[in-house]
Design an enzyme around this catalytic site. Structure first.
Site, PDB file in Angstrom:
ATOM      1  CB  VAL A  99      24.412  23.142  36.148  1.00 42.64           C
ATOM      2  CG1 VAL A  99      23.804  22.798  37.620  1.00 42.64           C
ATOM      3  CG2 VAL A  99      24.272  21.881  35.223  1.00 42.64           C
ATOM      4  CD  GLU A 131      30.833  23.689  18.470  1.00 40.13           C
ATOM      5  OE1 GLU A 131      30.773  23.065  17.202  1.00 40.13           O
ATOM      6  OE2 GLU A 131      29.617  24.121  19.200  1.00 40.13           O
ATOM      7  CG  ASN A 136      34.294  24.341  31.323  1.00 39.66           C
ATOM      8  OD1 ASN A 136      34.564  23.826  32.221  1.00 39.66           O
ATOM      9  ND2 ASN A 136      33.250  25.032  30.925  1.00 39.66           N
ATOM     10  CE1 TYR A 143      28.849  18.576  28.232  1.00 38.41           C
ATOM     11  CE2 TYR A 143      30.924  19.925  27.634  1.00 38.41           C
ATOM     12  CZ  TYR A 143      29.645  19.762  27.871  1.00 38.41           C
ATOM     13  OH  TYR A 143      28.957  20.899  28.206  1.00 38.41           O
TER      14      TYR A 143
END
Length: 183
Positions: A99, A131, A136, A143
């Site tokens: 994004v 992955e 992060n 997710y």
């Protein structure tokens, strides 16, 4: 002639207005369009702003040449984000989802993940894999909220500065039921 309220009439009660959610998708009309060579310069500009180790032009051109699913999310001429995914036997592997920094935290990643899951089901895929850098946490949270599960770790997968490497968390999403039913 204008209507006036007599001075003796009670003032209308204030109506509370809820504050906007920080994750609410703004009212921007957006659409998906295939990533083409004409859009690669715009994609590379976003990559450079979004990542310490961005994909190169060759990553994108090779993905297009290989026939990978590559979509841009556009609001007019503005690139909001993009993804590249590779279909395999009964699975799809998300290679890149980004994004644009100016549009992060507005729900666009979920829009792209929904579109990718829908496309993957259309390919008869049973699983969606990806992955993500171990560091992060924000992406991992997105997710997980979308129904992905952590299923493994790839040691020294991503490059860091000065020749160092970072682990990748492997995540998967079963596509046998809608993402909204995952949990």
């Amino acid at each position: 002639m204008s209507a006036t309220v007599p001075p003796s009439a009670p003032a209308p009660a204030p109506v509370p207005v809820p504050a906007p959610s920080p994750l609410a998708v703004p009212s921007i009309e957006a659409k998906f369009t295939p990533l083409t060579p004409a859009l690669i310069d715009a994609v590379l500009a976003v990559e450079a702003r979004a990542y310490s180790h961005p994909w190169s032009r060759r990553h994108f051109t090779d993905s297009l040449a290989a026939g990978h699913q590559a979509q841009c999310l556009m609001a007019g001429d503005t690139l909001l984000g993009y993804f590249v995914a590779m279909a395999g036997h009964q699975e799809v592997h998300l290679l890149n989802i980004t994004v644009a920094p100016d549009y992060q935290r507005q729900g666009w990643a979920l829009v792209m993940l929904d579109a990718l899951a829908l496309w993957s089901r259309g390919q008869q895929a049973e699983w969606l894999w990806l992955e993500v850098r171990a560091s992060n946490a924000r992406a991992q949270k997105v997710y997980l909220a979308h129904g992905f599960s952590r299923v493994g770790l790839r040691k020294n997968y991503y490059p860091l500065r000065h020749g160092e490497r970072e682990d990748a968390v492997v995540m998967s999403l079963p596509l046998s039921r809608p993402a909204s039913a995952q949990g």
